[in-house]
Design a protein around this motif. Structure first.
Motif, PDB file in Angstrom:
ATOM      1  N   HIS A 312       0.812  -1.219   0.000  1.00 27.94           N
ATOM      2  CA  HIS A 312       0.000   0.000   0.000  1.00 27.94           C
ATOM      3  C   HIS A 312       0.848   1.272   0.000  1.00 27.94           C
ATOM      4  O   HIS A 312       0.333   2.357   0.303  1.00 27.94           O
ATOM      5  CB  HIS A 312      -0.934  -0.004   1.213  1.00 27.94           C
ATOM      6  CG  HIS A 312      -1.981  -1.087   1.147  1.00 27.94           C
ATOM      7  ND1 HIS A 312      -3.108  -0.978   0.375  1.00 27.94           N
ATOM      8  CD2 HIS A 312      -2.035  -2.305   1.743  1.00 27.94           C
ATOM      9  CE1 HIS A 312      -3.836  -2.082   0.506  1.00 27.94           C
ATOM     10  NE2 HIS A 312      -3.208  -2.900   1.339  1.00 27.94           N
ATOM     11  N   THR A 313       2.129   1.138  -0.302  1.00 29.07           N
ATOM     12  CA  THR A 313       3.013   2.297  -0.392  1.00 29.07           C
ATOM     13  C   THR A 313       3.380   2.528  -1.856  1.00 29.07           C
ATOM     14  O   THR A 313       3.759   1.577  -2.548  1.00 29.07           O
ATOM     15  CB  THR A 313       4.295   2.065   0.437  1.00 29.07           C
ATOM     16  OG1 THR A 313       3.931   1.894   1.808  1.00 29.07           O
ATOM     17  CG2 THR A 313       5.241   3.247   0.319  1.00 29.07           C
ATOM     18  N   GLU A 339      -1.288   5.312   1.341  1.00 27.80           N
ATOM     19  CA  GLU A 339      -2.511   6.100   1.263  1.00 27.80           C
ATOM     20  C   GLU A 339      -3.287   6.142   2.574  1.00 27.80           C
ATOM     21  O   GLU A 339      -4.281   6.859   2.706  1.00 27.80           O
ATOM     22  CB  GLU A 339      -3.423   5.545   0.170  1.00 27.80           C
ATOM     23  CG  GLU A 339      -4.018   4.167   0.463  1.00 27.80           C
ATOM     24  CD  GLU A 339      -3.130   3.028   0.015  1.00 27.80           C
ATOM     25  OE1 GLU A 339      -3.613   1.887  -0.060  1.00 27.80           O
ATOM     26  OE2 GLU A 339      -1.937   3.284  -0.256  1.00 27.80           O
ATOM     27  N   HIS A 391       0.369  11.200   6.240  1.00 26.13           N
ATOM     28  CA  HIS A 391      -0.489  10.173   5.650  1.00 26.13           C
ATOM     29  C   HIS A 391       0.204   8.819   5.856  1.00 26.13           C
ATOM     30  O   HIS A 391       1.329   8.744   6.342  1.00 26.13           O
ATOM     31  CB  HIS A 391      -0.741  10.454   4.161  1.00 26.13           C
ATOM     32  CG  HIS A 391       0.511  10.721   3.381  1.00 26.13           C
ATOM     33  ND1 HIS A 391       1.399   9.741   3.019  1.00 26.13           N
ATOM     34  CD2 HIS A 391       1.032  11.892   2.924  1.00 26.13           C
ATOM     35  CE1 HIS A 391       2.410  10.259   2.353  1.00 26.13           C
ATOM     36  NE2 HIS A 391       2.217  11.584   2.292  1.00 26.13           N
TER      37      HIS A 391
END
Length: 402
Positions: A312-313, A339, A391
């Motif tokens: 997810h990076t 995210e 984030h």
């Protein structure tokens, strides 16, 4: 042999009563001749007691507790009257005096029977409550309880024990229901996630077998796709196997320990190729906690967390592993610059087969975070999700330090 034992059991109280009577007589100043005469007088009373008990014993074997108490009072009255009649004749007591004594004895017996009835009724009512509660539990009503009882301590203790048992049974049934529900959901999710790679494998195998595809380039592409599908199936099978081991409680029996620095190194080695492929930098800050002891199972926890963070990076992003030790706890956090996680998803990320990708088409088995949480729970720790600033996401694992 059994009859002899029963006879001795019936005779024992009579013999004990006679011995006590003689002891009282001796203490009162009676001597040899008087004690001998008293012993002879006690013989018919003892015989009357044994006979009455022998007759009543089989008759009362299957009667209620209340009936037994009243019968005991009646037997006591009968023995008392019979003994009084025999003794009055032996001692040449006048008929008037004997009648007076009999009347007094009958009154005392009636009063005793009334008291026995009142006392026995509370015990009988308590037994009925115990029986109804036990029957309700046997029929599946796990909410049934005995509650407070106005009864002897033994019955109160029994009621308390039944209530404790009911509480444990209710908790056990709730756990069984929860496990069954989770098992059913797991089977549904497994069948869904297996269908896609198996369908793809079948289609490609049939295309090759039927010679629909013959050129080398396409065959190599199909072989690579089949390899990826097989790898996905193997990963899912491994995750399922380890998930079952965790649920079976195998971790609780493990005593092996490893250095945290070695655990982190092993976890990163398994994720290195994924990080290089995506150009994600991994940073490690152990802050002096590298020598802390921990379960080797933490390797799988960190591996799953790091793989999830890399997934997810974005490219050229970063993932950081940070550890601290203090207050009897070992804390390890995995933070990414991706995210982040929406508030709605926080409660779902540890569910088996849940994915942030609504189409469920992304890589991974969907079991990584669920497996990580169950391992941490089995080790007696906690795992929390935090939103990283500005984030990204941060997964913090806390375990008892060893």
């Amino acid at each position: 042999m059994r009859n002899w034992r029963a006879l001795l059991l019936l005779a024992a109280p009579a013999l004990a009563g006679a011995a006590a009577t003689l002891a009282v007589g001796a203490l009162a100043g009676m001597h040899g001749g008087d004690l001998a005469h008293l012993a002879l007088l006690l013989v018919p009373a003892m015989l009357a007691s044994v006979v009455a008990a022998a007759v009543a014993r089989p008759l009362l074997a299957r009667t209620s507790f209340l009936s037994t108490m009243l019968a005991v009072s009646a037997v006591s009255a009968f023995v008392g009257v019979l003994s009084l009649v025999v003794l009055s004749r032996q001692m040449f007591v006048s008929a008037h005096d004997a009648t007076t004594l009999v009347v007094l004895l009958v009154y005392s017996t009636a009063a005793g029977a009334g008291a026995a009835f009142v006392l026995a009724k509370s015990s009988v009512d308590a037994v009925h409550v115990l029986a109804r509660t036990a029957e309700a539990l046997a029929e599946g009503d796990m909410s049934a309880r005995v509650g407070a009882l106005a009864a002897p301590p033994e019955l109160v203790a029994l009621g308390t024990t039944i209530d404790r048992m009911a509480i444990r049974l209710e908790a056990a049934m709730a756990r069984v229901s929860d496990v069954e529900s989770r098992r059913r959901d797991l089977v549904i999710a497994v069948s869904h996630d297996l269908r896609t790679p198996l369908a793809g494998l079948r289609a490609m195998v049939e295309a090759v077998e039927d010679e629909v595809v013959t050129d080398p380039h396409t065959l190599r592409r199909y072989a690579a796709e089949m390899r990826r599908s097989v790898d996905a199936l193997v990963a899912m099978t491994d995750d399922l196997f380890e998930l079952v081991q965790v649920d079976a409680g195998s971790i609780e029996r493990e005593a092996e320990r490893a250095r945290l620095a070695d655990v982190v190194h092993s976890a990163l080695a398994a994720c290195e190729s994924q990080a290089v492929t995506k150009s994600v930098a991994i940073e490690t800050r152990l802050n002096g906690a590298g020598e802390a002891g921990c379960s080797p199972r933490l390797v799988r926890v960190l591996q799953n967390l790091v793989q999830n963070a890399i997934r997810h990076t974005p490219a050229d992003g970063s993932v950081r592993i940070e550890a601290t030790r203090g207050g009897g706890m070992l804390r390890v956090a995995v933070e990414d610059s991706g995210e982040g996680i929406t508030p709605d998803a926080v409660a779902l990320v540890f569910e088996p087969f849940w994915r942030g990708d609504p189409t469920r088409s992304g890589p991974g088995s969907g079991l990584g975070l669920a497996l990580a949480k169950r391992i941490v729970d089995a080790l007696g720790g906690t795992i929390d999700i935090e939103q990283a600033a500005p984030h990204g996401a941060r997964f913090a694992v806390s375990l008892p330090a060893t």
